[in-house]
Design an enzyme around this catalytic site. Structure first.
Site, PDB file in Angstrom:
ATOM      1  N   GLU A 170      -3.542   4.267 -11.738  1.00  0.00           N
ATOM      2  CA  GLU A 170      -2.725   4.308 -13.089  1.00  0.00           C
ATOM      3  C   GLU A 170      -2.020   5.352 -13.076  1.00  0.00           C
ATOM      4  O   GLU A 170      -1.582   5.761 -14.040  1.00  0.00           O
ATOM      5  CB  GLU A 170      -3.577   3.793 -13.981  1.00  0.00           C
ATOM      6  CG  GLU A 170      -4.760   4.762 -14.381  1.00  0.00           C
ATOM      7  CD  GLU A 170      -4.387   6.208 -14.894  1.00  0.00           C
ATOM      8  OE1 GLU A 170      -4.327   6.838 -14.032  1.00  0.00           O
ATOM      9  OE2 GLU A 170      -3.903   6.057 -16.265  1.00  0.00           O
ATOM     10  N   TRP A 171      -1.474   6.097 -12.029  1.00  0.00           N
ATOM     11  CA  TRP A 171      -0.655   7.266 -11.878  1.00  0.00           C
ATOM     12  C   TRP A 171      -1.047   8.466 -12.656  1.00  0.00           C
ATOM     13  O   TRP A 171      -0.435   9.233 -13.038  1.00  0.00           O
ATOM     14  CB  TRP A 171       0.859   6.735 -12.383  1.00  0.00           C
ATOM     15  CG  TRP A 171       1.116   5.472 -11.849  1.00  0.00           C
ATOM     16  CD1 TRP A 171       0.843   4.983 -10.613  1.00  0.00           C
ATOM     17  CD2 TRP A 171       1.644   4.077 -12.687  1.00  0.00           C
ATOM     18  NE1 TRP A 171       1.410   3.615 -10.451  1.00  0.00           N
ATOM     19  CE2 TRP A 171       1.635   3.241 -11.649  1.00  0.00           C
ATOM     20  CE3 TRP A 171       1.816   4.082 -13.859  1.00  0.00           C
ATOM     21  CZ2 TRP A 171       2.136   2.003 -11.888  1.00  0.00           C
ATOM     22  CZ3 TRP A 171       2.256   2.887 -14.373  1.00  0.00           C
ATOM     23  CH2 TRP A 171       2.298   1.776 -13.333  1.00  0.00           C
ATOM     24  N   GLY A 172      -2.256   8.668 -13.119  1.00  0.00           N
ATOM     25  CA  GLY A 172      -2.611   9.710 -14.049  1.00  0.00           C
ATOM     26  C   GLY A 172      -2.444   9.721 -15.336  1.00  0.00           C
ATOM     27  O   GLY A 172      -2.570  10.691 -16.240  1.00  0.00           O
ATOM     28  N   ASP A 173      -1.686   8.439 -15.880  1.00  0.00           N
ATOM     29  CA  ASP A 173      -1.372   8.509 -17.080  1.00  0.00           C
ATOM     30  C   ASP A 173      -2.270   8.377 -18.306  1.00  0.00           C
ATOM     31  O   ASP A 173      -2.019   8.980 -19.377  1.00  0.00           O
ATOM     32  CB  ASP A 173      -0.510   7.129 -17.456  1.00  0.00           C
ATOM     33  CG  ASP A 173       0.868   6.922 -16.744  1.00  0.00           C
ATOM     34  OD1 ASP A 173       1.357   8.059 -16.015  1.00  0.00           O
ATOM     35  OD2 ASP A 173       1.428   5.995 -17.099  1.00  0.00           O
ATOM     36  N   ASN A 174      -3.398   7.999 -17.890  1.00  0.00           N
ATOM     37  CA  ASN A 174      -4.626   8.116 -18.823  1.00  0.00           C
ATOM     38  C   ASN A 174      -5.914   8.990 -18.397  1.00  0.00           C
ATOM     39  O   ASN A 174      -6.860   8.954 -18.733  1.00  0.00           O
ATOM     40  CB  ASN A 174      -5.077   6.648 -19.048  1.00  0.00           C
ATOM     41  CG  ASN A 174      -4.069   5.591 -19.664  1.00  0.00           C
ATOM     42  OD1 ASN A 174      -3.985   5.780 -20.795  1.00  0.00           O
ATOM     43  ND2 ASN A 174      -3.552   4.796 -18.569  1.00  0.00           N
ATOM     44  N   ASP A 216      -3.313  -1.517  -9.484  1.00  0.00           N
ATOM     45  CA  ASP A 216      -2.201  -0.997  -9.894  1.00  0.00           C
ATOM     46  C   ASP A 216      -2.367  -1.061 -11.536  1.00  0.00           C
ATOM     47  O   ASP A 216      -3.263  -1.867 -12.334  1.00  0.00           O
ATOM     48  CB  ASP A 216      -0.883  -1.545  -9.318  1.00  0.00           C
ATOM     49  CG  ASP A 216      -0.058  -0.570  -9.143  1.00  0.00           C
ATOM     50  OD1 ASP A 216      -0.206   0.534  -9.988  1.00  0.00           O
ATOM     51  OD2 ASP A 216       1.089  -0.652  -8.386  1.00  0.00           O
ATOM     52  N   ASP A 227       4.741   7.379  -7.908  1.00  0.00           N
ATOM     53  CA  ASP A 227       4.903   7.421  -6.751  1.00  0.00           C
ATOM     54  C   ASP A 227       5.399   8.522  -5.761  1.00  0.00           C
ATOM     55  O   ASP A 227       6.462   9.136  -6.141  1.00  0.00           O
ATOM     56  CB  ASP A 227       5.658   6.051  -6.309  1.00  0.00           C
ATOM     57  CG  ASP A 227       5.080   4.919  -6.767  1.00  0.00           C
ATOM     58  OD1 ASP A 227       4.052   5.142  -7.052  1.00  0.00           O
ATOM     59  OD2 ASP A 227       5.539   3.868  -6.759  1.00  0.00           O
TER      60      ASP A 227
END
Ligand code: GLA
Length: 405
Positions: A183-187, A150, A205
């Protein structure tokens, strides 16, 4: 001397690149399994995992291809031990992780754990930052086959670098592990993670609703269609060994059976990992029927590993297409309307092609067999229009094949 130094540097680089790799040969099709978070959050324990493993066998999930049982956040104590090791919470896991992994393995299944690149996990347990190699060694000792990693409390860490460090640590520990980047697609991990992880989340999420956003201050949870619509052009980055992960599923967690079917069909056509997020011990017959539908799962697991694409959404009916091996094709028709929809789809009127993968469907020259996958029924061939009533938020999922008519 200069030459010698250059040669030494070249040798070191080669050694470095030999060591720095992810485990190949894993997740050649989207991983299938179960994760504790959506239903249980940190309220997890040994008996739950055993019951889930038993349910995999009892309810035909193992037979349908589900394999990984993954414990998410909350499995450890709040502090490492005096040697810096992670410690499974003795109240929740009195026999430790090795015994639990052995139980899961004895059922012919695989076992996964969660940790985080930051100093602490999202729920406040010890993260792996600075302990990557030590933690990876523990996972190997315990028999861990899958690691979800995560991105909470990472401050200014560089994402690519942080995930590479953990990849290298896992590789060094030597036990093959599917590495799940969260990493939630942030990068934009689809741009850099192909050689680092086997799957990467593309969103924050999921939550168990059709198309909602639920705000929590600095972050939001996303309904099924919010996630589907979040990124338009990343399908080219998915393929065998590296998948866009649309998050653990919410099938069986409170949407209607029709919505659950559509959710499952969409995750399948988008070649997302199929990670269950419901309580399998109490799942309804209808939920299990959806989740174990082998013809739908076969679309997700097609060996070409092509992520599907939106073809149209005229009349508020989403039409998605996935090219398959042997020149076969999957079609998903989802009725987004609040009333039933009378579908009349003339195959021959549509030019269908996937320019990313150079695949074309020529129905003027070919007559293909039409199979309804949810109902496991043949519906004739493409020389006739496809006619069907699709219920509210329900789905018609079709496979076109060359099988004899
Ligand atoms: C993040 C992840 C979730 C879950 C929780 C655990 O929010 O995106 O999938 O792992 O952390 O705390």
């Amino acid at each position: 001397m200069k030459k010698l130094l250059i040669s030494i540097a070249a040798i070191l680089c080669t050694i470095g690149s030999l060591q720095a790799q992810k485990f190949d040969g894993l997740a050649k099709t989207p991983p299938m399994g179960w994760n504790s978070w959506n239903t249980f959050a940190t309220d997890i324990n040994e008996q739950l995992v055993k019951d889930i493993a038993d349910s995999f066998v009892k309810y035909g999930l193992k037979d349908a291809g589900y394999e990984y049982i993954v414990l998410d956040d909350g499995w450890m104590t709040k502090e490492r031990d005096q040697n810096g090791n992670l410690v499974p919470d003795p109240k929740k896991f009195p026999n430790g992780m090795k015994a639990l992994a052995d139980y899961v393995h004895a059922k012919g299944l695989k076992f996964g754990l969660y940790n985080c690149a930051g100093a602490q996990t999202c729920a406040g347990y010890p993260g792996s930052r600075g302990y990557e190699y030590q933690d990876a060694q523990k996972y190997a000792e315990w028999g861990v086959d899958f690691l979800k990693y995560d991105w909470c409390n990472t401050e200014k860490l560089n994402a690519e670098g942080a995930y590479m460090t953990m990849r290298d640590a896992l590789y060094k520990a030597g036990r093959p592990v599917v590495f799940s980047i969260c990493e939630w697609g942030d990068n934009e991990p689809w741009e850099w993670a192909e050689n680092i992880g086997h799957l990467w989340r593309v969103s924050g999420d999921i939550i168990n609703c059709w198309d909602c956003e639920v705000g929590h201050g600095s972050w939001s949870s996303w309904g099924v269609w919010k996630i589907i619509n979040m990124h338009q052009n990343i399908r080219k980055h998915a393929g065998p060994g590296h998948w866009n992960d649309l998050d653990m599923m919410e099938v069986g967690n409170g949407m209607t059976d029709a919505e659950d079917r559509s959710h499952f069909a969409m995750w399948s056509v988008m070649a997302s990992p199929l990670i269950l997020g419901n309580d399998l011990r109490t799942a309804s017959k209808e939920t299990l029927k959806t989740l174990t539908n082998k013809e739908v799962i076969a679309i997700n697991q097609d060996e070409l590993g092509i992520q599907g694409f939106r073809f149209t959404n005229e009349h508020n009916v989403e039409v998605w297409i996935k090219p398959l091996k042997n020149d076969e094709w999957a079609f998903v028709f989802v009725n987004m309307n609040d009333e039933p929809y009378e579908l009349n789809f003339d195959w021959k009127k549509h030019g269908i092609g996937d320019d990313v993968n150079g695949k074309w469907l020529d129905l003027s020259a070919n007559n293909l067999k039409v199979r309804d996958l949810f109902n496991q029924k043949d519906l004739g061939a493409t020389d006739k229009s496809l006619k069907a009533t699709i219920g509210v938020h329900d789905v018609l999922m079709i496979k076109l094949s060359n099988d004899s008519l």
